[in-house]
Write an enzyme that holds these catalytic residues in place. Structure first.
Site, PDB file in Angstrom:
ATOM      1  N   SER A  96       0.838  -1.196   0.000  1.00  0.00           N
ATOM      2  CA  SER A  96       0.000   0.000   0.000  1.00  0.00           C
ATOM      3  C   SER A  96       0.872   1.244   0.000  1.00  0.00           C
ATOM      4  O   SER A  96       2.016   1.224   0.464  1.00  0.00           O
ATOM      5  CB  SER A  96      -0.908   0.012   1.231  1.00  0.00           C
ATOM      6  N   HIS A 107      -2.322  -0.564 -13.686  1.00  0.00           N
ATOM      7  CA  HIS A 107      -2.150  -1.994 -13.943  1.00  0.00           C
ATOM      8  C   HIS A 107      -0.899  -2.299 -14.750  1.00  0.00           C
ATOM      9  O   HIS A 107      -0.139  -3.210 -14.416  1.00  0.00           O
ATOM     10  CB  HIS A 107      -3.382  -2.541 -14.666  1.00  0.00           C
ATOM     11  N   LYS A 164      -8.617  -6.676 -14.151  1.00  0.00           N
ATOM     12  CA  LYS A 164      -8.976  -6.202 -15.469  1.00  0.00           C
ATOM     13  C   LYS A 164      -9.436  -4.751 -15.381  1.00  0.00           C
ATOM     14  O   LYS A 164      -9.865  -4.319 -14.319  1.00  0.00           O
ATOM     15  CB  LYS A 164     -10.060  -7.052 -16.124  1.00  0.00           C
TER      16      LYS A 164
END
Length: 296
Positions: free
Chosen positions: A13, A55, A73
């Site tokens: 994080s 991503h 996704k």
């Protein structure tokens, strides 16, 4: 993951305080920043659950460690990003875009019924994925983070149709409605495949949850309550001549367990299948076509 026999070793994080609180709530053993999580020697596999715009960066970093990686996704915000990511990682790298349903026994049932002629000539899939986003600060509504209904849930019907048709999207027509933030809050599309088959999809973030799907052939059709994350109460129904002929119930195991078990098999030396290199480029190109059609 625990149902599949794994351990939650570390959560990464940006915020140490949030990480510690989250780890305590979910019984995760340790915390780190993103890079620190990837550097730990006791990590066997990585799950990337960051906002969509991050991503590509972190999937590449995780894949570079040689570990199996499941990335949420969409893998990238367009086909150019996805192609660059896949070109930059080792051939055969165990990287998956986080669609769990291709690994699920219910999907194997759908494939068998499509392939064995039960439905006749499969011509069309009608599929929706809707849910309700009520919080204005939800990251799915932030265009800077790659928000929008097509990215978040419209990708699922596309992935399902590509899997069952064994073909790719050739042309698309689409319409979208925008949230106040500018992301698409709803998108509907008709996507024609090179095989001559068709997907009619509806995706959105402002109505009650629904994943209703029909797989329609020349002789019969399947009505699938939840093809994407099936639960024990979800069913597949075979309809022929206007009558219900047979019903199957979904496996009681958690929907993601099957995908995680496959990643664990790869950790132990098994061969990776249904990887991003095999599947994600086509999905990204289909979404590009739909998004461009909606823009027109």
């Amino acid at each position: 993951m625990r149902a599949a026999g794994g351990r939650a070793v570390v959560v990464g994080s940006r915020d140490p305080d949030r990480a510690r609180a989250w780890a305590a709530d979910h019984q995760v053993e340790a915390t780190a920043d993103y890079a620190g999580a990837l550097d730990r020697p006791d990590v066997d596999a990585v799950y990337i659950a960051l906002p969509n715009d991050q991503h590509v960066e972190w999937a590449a970093a995780a894949a570079a460690t040689g570990r199996p990686v499941i990335c949420e996704k969409p893998l990238g915000l367009d086909a150019t990003q996805v192609d660059a990511l896949l070109a930059g990682i080792p051939a055969g790298a165990p990287l998956w875009e986080s669609f769990a349903f291709p690994f699920h026994p219910q999907t194997e049932l759908l494939r068998r019924l499509v392939d064995d002629g039960t439905l006749g000539e499969v011509r069309e899939i009608v599929s929706e994925f809707h849910f309700d986003v009520r919080t204005p600060t939800n990251i799915r509504l932030d265009p800077a983070l790659g928000g929008g209904a097509l990215y978040d849930v419209g990708c699922y019907p596309v992935r399902l149709a590509r899997l069952l048709f064994g073909s790719e999207v050739d042309t698309a027509a689409a319409r979208s409605r925008s949230a106040d933030s500018g992301v698409d809050i709803e998108t509907a599309a008709v996507a024609d495949f090179t095989s001559g088959q068709r997907l009619i999809l509806s995706a959105g973030m402002r109505r009650p949850a629904s994943t209703a799907t029909r797989i329609i052939g020349s002789h019969a059709e399947l009505r699938v309550g939840n093809p994407f994350h099936p639960t024990p109460t979800d069913t597949v129904e075979l309809w022929r001549d206007g009558a219900l002929r047979q019903t199957w119930s979904a496996d009681p195991a958690p929907a993601f367990q099957w995908m995680i078990e496959h990643a664990q098999q790869v950790v132990r030396g098994g061969d990776a299948r249904i990887t991003a290199a095999e599947t994600s480029g086509g999905n990204a190109r289909a979404l590009d076509l739909i998004r461009a059609a909606a823009a027109r």
